[in-house]
Write a protein that holds these residues in place. Structure first.
Motif, PDB file in Angstrom:
ATOM      1  N   UNK A  42     -22.331  -0.840   6.885  1.00  0.00           N
ATOM      2  CA  UNK A  42     -21.670  -2.083   6.494  1.00  0.00           C
ATOM      3  C   UNK A  42     -21.702  -3.149   7.587  1.00  0.00           C
ATOM      4  N   UNK A  43     -22.546  -2.988   8.568  1.00  0.00           N
ATOM      5  CA  UNK A  43     -22.560  -3.906   9.711  1.00  0.00           C
ATOM      6  C   UNK A  43     -22.717  -5.363   9.283  1.00  0.00           C
ATOM      7  N   UNK A  44     -23.554  -5.633   8.297  1.00  0.00           N
ATOM      8  CA  UNK A  44     -23.798  -7.007   7.862  1.00  0.00           C
ATOM      9  C   UNK A  44     -23.013  -7.389   6.615  1.00  0.00           C
ATOM     10  N   UNK A  45     -22.043  -6.588   6.245  1.00  0.00           N
ATOM     11  CA  UNK A  45     -21.238  -6.828   5.049  1.00  0.00           C
ATOM     12  C   UNK A  45     -19.918  -7.475   5.458  1.00  0.00           C
ATOM     13  N   UNK A  46     -19.853  -8.793   5.335  1.00  0.00           N
ATOM     14  CA  UNK A  46     -18.658  -9.524   5.756  1.00  0.00           C
ATOM     15  C   UNK A  46     -17.459  -9.295   4.836  1.00  0.00           C
ATOM     16  N   UNK A  47     -17.697  -8.809   3.624  1.00  0.00           N
ATOM     17  CA  UNK A  47     -16.597  -8.596   2.683  1.00  0.00           C
ATOM     18  C   UNK A  47     -16.018  -7.186   2.759  1.00  0.00           C
ATOM     19  N   UNK A  48     -16.661  -6.301   3.499  1.00  0.00           N
ATOM     20  CA  UNK A  48     -16.170  -4.921   3.587  1.00  0.00           C
ATOM     21  C   UNK A  48     -14.925  -4.856   4.471  1.00  0.00           C
ATOM     22  N   UNK A  49     -14.168  -3.776   4.281  1.00  0.00           N
ATOM     23  CA  UNK A  49     -13.060  -3.487   5.192  1.00  0.00           C
ATOM     24  C   UNK A  49     -13.525  -2.395   6.141  1.00  0.00           C
ATOM     25  N   UNK A  50     -13.326  -2.611   7.423  1.00  0.00           N
ATOM     26  CA  UNK A  50     -13.732  -1.645   8.434  1.00  0.00           C
ATOM     27  C   UNK A  50     -12.506  -1.202   9.215  1.00  0.00           C
ATOM     28  N   UNK A  51     -12.520   0.058   9.625  1.00  0.00           N
ATOM     29  CA  UNK A  51     -11.440   0.613  10.430  1.00  0.00           C
ATOM     30  C   UNK A  51     -12.036   1.466  11.546  1.00  0.00           C
ATOM     31  N   UNK A  52     -11.341   1.512  12.670  1.00  0.00           N
ATOM     32  CA  UNK A  52     -11.683   2.396  13.780  1.00  0.00           C
ATOM     33  C   UNK A  52     -10.393   3.101  14.165  1.00  0.00           C
ATOM     34  N   UNK A  53     -10.391   4.441  14.103  1.00  0.00           N
ATOM     35  CA  UNK A  53      -9.205   5.214  14.456  1.00  0.00           C
ATOM     36  C   UNK A  53      -9.592   6.332  15.415  1.00  0.00           C
ATOM     37  N   UNK A  54      -8.653   6.740  16.231  1.00  0.00           N
ATOM     38  CA  UNK A  54      -8.902   7.847  17.164  1.00  0.00           C
ATOM     39  C   UNK A  54      -9.154   9.131  16.398  1.00  0.00           C
ATOM     40  N   UNK A  55     -10.115   9.891  16.878  1.00  0.00           N
ATOM     41  CA  UNK A  55     -10.392  11.195  16.269  1.00  0.00           C
ATOM     42  C   UNK A  55      -9.223  12.135  16.548  1.00  0.00           C
ATOM     43  N   UNK A  56      -8.968  13.018  15.613  1.00  0.00           N
ATOM     44  CA  UNK A  56      -7.904  13.999  15.743  1.00  0.00           C
ATOM     45  C   UNK A  56      -8.276  15.164  14.837  1.00  0.00           C
ATOM     46  N   UNK A  57      -7.471  16.206  14.831  1.00  0.00           N
ATOM     47  CA  UNK A  57      -7.753  17.352  13.973  1.00  0.00           C
ATOM     48  C   UNK A  57      -7.793  16.931  12.506  1.00  0.00           C
ATOM     49  N   UNK A  58      -6.970  15.974  12.155  1.00  0.00           N
ATOM     50  CA  UNK A  58      -6.940  15.410  10.802  1.00  0.00           C
ATOM     51  C   UNK A  58      -6.659  13.923  10.960  1.00  0.00           C
ATOM     52  N   UNK A  59      -7.408  13.102  10.268  1.00  0.00           N
ATOM     53  CA  UNK A  59      -7.306  11.653  10.412  1.00  0.00           C
ATOM     54  C   UNK A  59      -6.953  11.048   9.058  1.00  0.00           C
ATOM     55  N   UNK A  60      -6.051  10.074   9.086  1.00  0.00           N
ATOM     56  CA  UNK A  60      -5.729   9.309   7.884  1.00  0.00           C
ATOM     57  C   UNK A  60      -6.083   7.853   8.140  1.00  0.00           C
ATOM     58  N   UNK A  61      -6.813   7.276   7.187  1.00  0.00           N
ATOM     59  CA  UNK A  61      -7.247   5.881   7.274  1.00  0.00           C
ATOM     60  C   UNK A  61      -6.755   5.179   6.015  1.00  0.00           C
ATOM     61  N   UNK A  62      -6.167   3.996   6.187  1.00  0.00           N
ATOM     62  CA  UNK A  62      -5.673   3.240   5.039  1.00  0.00           C
ATOM     63  C   UNK A  62      -6.389   1.895   4.969  1.00  0.00           C
ATOM     64  N   UNK A  63      -6.967   1.624   3.803  1.00  0.00           N
ATOM     65  CA  UNK A  63      -7.525   0.314   3.504  1.00  0.00           C
ATOM     66  C   UNK A  63      -6.497  -0.376   2.617  1.00  0.00           C
ATOM     67  N   UNK A  64      -5.940  -1.486   3.087  1.00  0.00           N
ATOM     68  CA  UNK A  64      -4.850  -2.155   2.383  1.00  0.00           C
ATOM     69  C   UNK A  64      -5.358  -3.246   1.447  1.00  0.00           C
ATOM     70  N   UNK A  65      -4.579  -3.472   0.379  1.00  0.00           N
ATOM     71  CA  UNK A  65      -4.777  -4.609  -0.520  1.00  0.00           C
ATOM     72  C   UNK A  65      -6.196  -4.704  -1.070  1.00  0.00           C
ATOM     73  N   UNK A  66      -6.700  -3.609  -1.622  1.00  0.00           N
ATOM     74  CA  UNK A  66      -8.044  -3.565  -2.185  1.00  0.00           C
ATOM     75  C   UNK A  66      -7.991  -4.043  -3.636  1.00  0.00           C
ATOM     76  N   UNK A  67      -8.848  -4.995  -3.969  1.00  0.00           N
ATOM     77  CA  UNK A  67      -8.911  -5.503  -5.335  1.00  0.00           C
ATOM     78  C   UNK A  67      -9.488  -4.429  -6.260  1.00  0.00           C
ATOM     79  N   UNK A  68      -9.107  -4.434  -7.529  1.00  0.00           N
ATOM     80  CA  UNK A  68      -9.698  -3.493  -8.473  1.00  0.00           C
ATOM     81  C   UNK A  68     -11.220  -3.654  -8.515  1.00  0.00           C
ATOM     82  N   UNK A  69     -11.912  -2.519  -8.648  1.00  0.00           N
ATOM     83  CA  UNK A  69     -13.368  -2.543  -8.716  1.00  0.00           C
ATOM     84  C   UNK A  69     -13.965  -1.211  -8.310  1.00  0.00           C
ATOM     85  N   UNK A  70     -15.282  -1.179  -8.138  1.00  0.00           N
ATOM     86  CA  UNK A  70     -16.014   0.021  -7.707  1.00  0.00           C
ATOM     87  C   UNK A  70     -16.307  -0.088  -6.221  1.00  0.00           C
ATOM     88  N   UNK A  71     -16.008   0.972  -5.478  1.00  0.00           N
ATOM     89  CA  UNK A  71     -16.169   0.986  -4.028  1.00  0.00           C
ATOM     90  C   UNK A  71     -16.778   2.306  -3.568  1.00  0.00           C
TER      91      UNK A  71
END
Length: 135
Positions: A42-71
């Motif tokens: 997604x490097x050139x995708x300005x409309x995408x949501x990107x996240x960077x989180x610290x690695x851990x035994x289990x990681x949770x990532x939240x993408x907020x306020x996503x419009x309805x659609x296919x992703x």
């Protein structure tokens, strides 16, 4: 009475649980996109949501306020923290994963294999298993 969570056109959260990381080194890079042409990088995708989180035994990532659609979601376990996918002879040295646990066959999966629907009524939950092709 309508609440924000079920109002017409309401945006939802997409909550991703990442499992099977082989180490707690580095970070997990995540991208949520609705564009098949930019998936999985997604490097050139300005409309995408990107996240960077610290690695851990289990990681949770939240993408907020996503419009309805296919992703689709792509993940990279950037163990050395250099911000890119390291490879040896085109084979990833670091972990990766995709929404719907889409399989890898001679390259990354197609958008359609990883695609899921975000609706108007409830948050979306995905569990993505990190995969490694090398030690």
């Amino acid at each position: 009475m309508l609440t924000l969570g079920n109002a017409p056109g309401a945006r939802q959260d997409v909550v991703v649980t990442v499992v099977d990381l082989r180490s707690t080194q580095g970070t997990v890079l995540a991208c949520l996109t609705d564009r098949s042409g930019t998936f999985p990088d997604c490097a050139d995708d300005e409309t995408s949501q990107k996240r960077v989180v610290r690695a851990n035994a289990r990681v949770t990532i939240v993408f907020n306020d996503v419009q309805p659609g296919e992703y689709a979601i792509s993940l990279l376990h950037d163990e050395n923290g250099n911000g890119k996918a390291d490879k040896t002879l085109f084979i990833p040295k670091e972990g990766f994963g995709f929404s719907r646990d889409a399989k890898v066959r001679f390259g990354p999966p197609q958008f359609s294999a990883a695609a899921f629907t975000v609706g108007r009524d409830a948050p979306v939950y995905q569990t993505i298993r990190m995969r490694y092709l090398s030690r």
